[in-house]
Design a protein around this motif. Structure first.
Motif, short mmCIF file in Angstrom:
data_model
loop_
_atom_site.label_atom_id
_atom_site.label_comp_id
_atom_site.label_asym_id
_atom_site.label_seq_id
_atom_site.Cartn_x
_atom_site.Cartn_y
_atom_site.Cartn_z
N VAL A 103 49.05 32.75 36.71
CA VAL A 103 48.08 32.59 35.62
C VAL A 103 47.14 33.80 35.61
CG1 VAL A 103 48.15 30.07 35.62
CG2 VAL A 103 46.48 31.22 37.05
N ASP A 104 46.81 34.27 34.42
CA ASP A 104 45.89 35.41 34.31
C ASP A 104 44.92 35.17 33.17
OD1 ASP A 104 45.98 38.57 35.40
OD2 ASP A 104 44.87 38.22 33.53
N ARG A 105 43.66 35.51 33.40
CA ARG A 105 42.63 35.28 32.37
C ARG A 105 42.93 36.06 31.10
NH1 ARG A 105 38.23 39.30 33.29
NH2 ARG A 105 36.63 37.75 32.85
N SER B 185 43.15 46.50 36.98
CA SER B 185 43.27 47.90 37.41
C SER B 185 44.73 48.34 37.53
CB SER B 185 42.54 48.12 38.73
OG SER B 185 43.07 47.30 39.73
N SER B 186 45.66 47.40 37.45
CA SER B 186 47.07 47.81 37.57
C SER B 186 47.58 48.54 36.32
CB SER B 186 47.95 46.58 37.85
OG SER B 186 47.63 46.05 39.12
N TRP B 187 46.76 48.70 35.30
CA TRP B 187 47.23 49.38 34.09
C TRP B 187 47.06 50.91 34.13
CZ3 TRP B 187 50.40 48.60 30.24
CH2 TRP B 187 50.39 49.51 29.19
N GLY C 248 49.15 55.69 39.45
CA GLY C 248 50.56 55.37 39.69
C GLY C 248 51.21 56.09 40.87
N TRP C 249 50.39 56.57 41.79
CA TRP C 249 50.97 57.25 42.95
C TRP C 249 51.49 56.22 43.95
CZ3 TRP C 249 46.82 61.36 44.73
CH2 TRP C 249 46.61 62.27 43.67
N LEU C 250 52.70 56.44 44.42
CA LEU C 250 53.22 55.64 45.53
C LEU C 250 53.20 56.57 46.74
CD1 LEU C 250 56.28 53.96 43.73
CD2 LEU C 250 53.85 53.36 43.66
N ALA D 64 42.08 31.64 32.28
CA ALA D 64 41.04 32.01 33.25
C ALA D 64 40.82 30.85 34.21
CB ALA D 64 39.75 32.35 32.52
N VAL D 65 40.82 31.15 35.49
CA VAL D 65 40.60 30.11 36.51
C VAL D 65 39.12 30.05 36.84
CG1 VAL D 65 41.11 29.41 38.88
CG2 VAL D 65 42.91 30.41 37.44
N ARG D 66 38.57 28.83 36.79
CA ARG D 66 37.14 28.75 37.13
C ARG D 66 36.92 28.16 38.52
NH1 ARG D 66 35.74 24.11 32.76
NH2 ARG D 66 36.63 22.42 33.96
N HIS E 175 42.71 46.07 48.00
CA HIS E 175 43.39 47.29 48.46
C HIS E 175 42.69 48.58 48.03
CE1 HIS E 175 46.56 44.20 48.52
NE2 HIS E 175 47.15 44.92 49.43
N GLY E 176 41.60 48.46 47.30
CA GLY E 176 40.85 49.66 46.91
C GLY E 176 41.70 50.64 46.13
N MET E 177 41.85 51.84 46.68
CA MET E 177 42.56 52.91 45.98
C MET E 177 44.08 52.76 46.04
SD MET E 177 40.28 56.15 46.40
CE MET E 177 41.06 57.00 47.75
N TRP E 178 44.59 51.75 46.79
CA TRP E 178 46.02 51.77 47.10
C TRP E 178 46.77 50.49 46.79
CZ3 TRP E 178 46.90 56.51 47.00
CH2 TRP E 178 45.99 57.43 47.51
N ILE F 266 48.55 49.72 44.19
CA ILE F 266 49.87 49.94 43.58
C ILE F 266 50.86 50.27 44.70
CG2 ILE F 266 51.19 51.41 41.99
CD1 ILE F 266 49.24 49.40 40.61
N THR F 267 50.51 51.26 45.51
CA THR F 267 51.38 51.65 46.63
C THR F 267 51.70 50.46 47.53
OG1 THR F 267 50.33 53.83 46.63
CG2 THR F 267 51.50 53.19 48.63
N LEU F 268 50.67 49.66 47.83
CA LEU F 268 50.83 48.61 48.84
C LEU F 268 51.13 47.23 48.26
CD1 LEU F 268 48.01 49.64 51.36
CD2 LEU F 268 50.46 50.09 51.51
#
Ligand SMILES: Cc1cc2nc3c(=O)[nH]c(=O)nc-3n(C[C@H](O)[C@H](O)[C@H](O)COP(=O)(O)OP(=O)(O)OC[C@H]3O[C@@H](n4cnc5c(N)ncnc54)[C@H](O)[C@@H]3O)c2cc1C
Length: 420
Positions: free
Chosen positions: A39-41, A48-50, A54-56, A231-233, A385-388, A390-392
């Motif tokens: 589920v996504d709001r 942020s995944s958009w 995109g660095w792996l 959206a999950v409350r 995961h902060g900056m990472w 996508i990679t992780l």
């Protein structure tokens, strides 16, 4: 392996958050025979995944709190054109995050955090290969050239030293040093201002938005449901069932729940004993046309600007702005990236930029993600995961699916205990 006493493998799991981390977790749960609803709001890759770079790059996935951040000093971080920006604030949560972040920005803590990340970094690319083998159509591109470029040789020293520490933590990273002219031979898009570079090997990249949508397609094709606009409350542990309450009053019931809500992770996880603050570290990106689109990512470490070829354009990304995740896009931050990158690229039309975007990296004060069980046996978290992320993301999903279905936490997850 850490043994858990009472364990029942869940048959059905609700995952909250359709970003890279939530969808990868859902996919690897399906791999282990679990039925999933995500589920996504908003919808797939709404966070942020958009628009990220995109660095792996497991070779560069290092903890965010580092001694250099402290060297910026207070005056620098209060300036809107600084690559790391903390607005003057009285928000006690943000102040607590900033104090914790500063406490972890020492060489000794960085080394400890790096040693914690190295084992999961080592699994990062294999996680993407497992997704590809399992039918995810998204392509990961081997970066034929991956250049970190600098004006001077002296600036290069910072990354060279960091690479030594990365290797000392047991992480593989092959590289060579180049002069400015050699770097321009590899990437003609670099301007004459570039005087030295480091070429990294063995890293990959993706178009992250497209990739995460293809991952969602695969989750659906394997029988998973993805609910947009949900959206999950709140989450309730009702003993035998995990109940997810949606904003409209609807509920989702499952045997277990995974919270993968990116920079908003704390809202839902706090009632289950997760005290680590997840703070939005907002970053910006846009794309530009240029004459020679680079064959791989280009990184300007001194300016903290990351560039990635996506289609026939270059995505330019940067900034770390510690603010609320829903604050509006600040055009000053986009201009600051433009001014930092413009002199370093040749034949690039920054005035023709499109796709201006802001997204929230989910940052923790110690630079480590939160992956695993909470105080409730039915509620798990995956994020921070902060900056990472996508990679992780895939490695996280793989390891957490193992934890959820077997009741045993893989050793790689020990440092990421959400209850630390
Ligand atoms: C400028 C920039 C560049 C970056 N470059 C890279 C890079 O090159 N490589 C890399 O590895 N990482 C990079 N990152 C970091 C990466 O983007 C993030 O770590 C990653 O996307 C986090 O994924 P996630 O799934 O945890 O969160 P998100 O992608 O943010 O997903 C969270 C989802 O949860 C949903 N949600 C939130 N609250 C609720 C709720 N209450 N109910 C239902 N749904 C909810 C949101 O709508 C969202 O879709 C970059 C980030 C930025 C900003």
């Amino acid at each position: 392996m850490v043994a858990v006493d009472t364990h029942r493998t869940p048959e059905r799991v609700t995952v909250i958050g359709a970003g890279m981390v939530g969808l990868a977790t859902a996919w690897f749960l399906q791999e282990r025979g679990v039925a999933v609803t995500v589920v996504d709001r908003e919808g797939v890759a709404a966070g942020s995944s958009w628009g990220n770079a995109g660095w792996l790059t497991p070779g560069l996935a290092t903890p965010l709190p580092e001694p250099a951040v402290l060297r910026y000093g207070l005056r620098a971080v209060l300036s809107p054109s600084s690559p790391v920006y903390v607005p003057p604030t009285a928000d006690p949560r943000l102040l607590r995050f900033a104090a914790g972040f500063a406490r972890h920005s020492t060489a000794a803590r960085w080394k400890r955090a790096m040693a914690a990340l190295a084992p999961i970094n080592g699994k990062a690319l294999a996680g993407f290969d497992a997704l590809a083998d399992g039918g995810v159509a998204g392509e990961t591109v081997e970066a034929k050239s991956f250049l970190a470029a600098y004006r001077t040789e002296a600036e290069r020293g910072v990354l060279l030293e960091e690479i030594e520490h990365i290797r000392a933590a047991g992480q593989d990273l092959e590289f060579e040093v180049l002069t400015g002219a050699e770097a321009r031979e590899v990437e003609p898009s670099l301007s004459g201002a570039i005087g030295s570079a480091i070429r990294l090997h063995g890293q990959r990249f993706i178009d992250p938005g497209t990739y995460v949508h293809l991952l969602a397609d695969s989750v659906r094709a394997r029988g998973g449901e993805i609910r947009d606009g949900a959206a999950v409350r709140a989450i309730r542990d009702e003993g035998a069932t995990g109940v997810v309450e949606l904003a409209g009053g609807d509920v989702e019931r499952a045997d277990a729940v995974v919270i993968a809500t990116g920079a908003r992770l704390g809202d839902l996880a706090r009632p289950f004993g997760v005290r680590t603050i997840v703070q939005a570290g907002r970053g910006y990106s846009f794309s530009i046309p240029l004459e020679h689109v680079p064959a791989g990512p280009v990184y300007f470490p001194s300016q903290r600007v990351a560039c990635t070829p996506i289609g026939d354009r270059l995505r330019v990304a940067g900034m770390m702005e510690f603010r609320a995740p829903d604050a509006p896009l600040d055009p000053r931050r986009v201009r600051a990236i433009v001014e930092a990158a413009r002199p370093l690229l040749r034949d690039a039309d920054f005035d023709a930029r499109t796709d201006e975007w802001v997204g929230s990296r989910p940052c923790t004060p110690d630079g480590l993600p939160l992956i695993g069980a909470t105080r409730s046996q039915r509620v798990f978290v995956a994020g921070g995961h902060g900056m990472w992320g996508i990679t992780l993301g895939p490695a996280t999903g793989q390891l957490l699916a193992e934890r959820i279905t077997t009741g045993r936490a893989p050793a790689e997850l020990a440092p990421f205990d959400p209850l630390r």
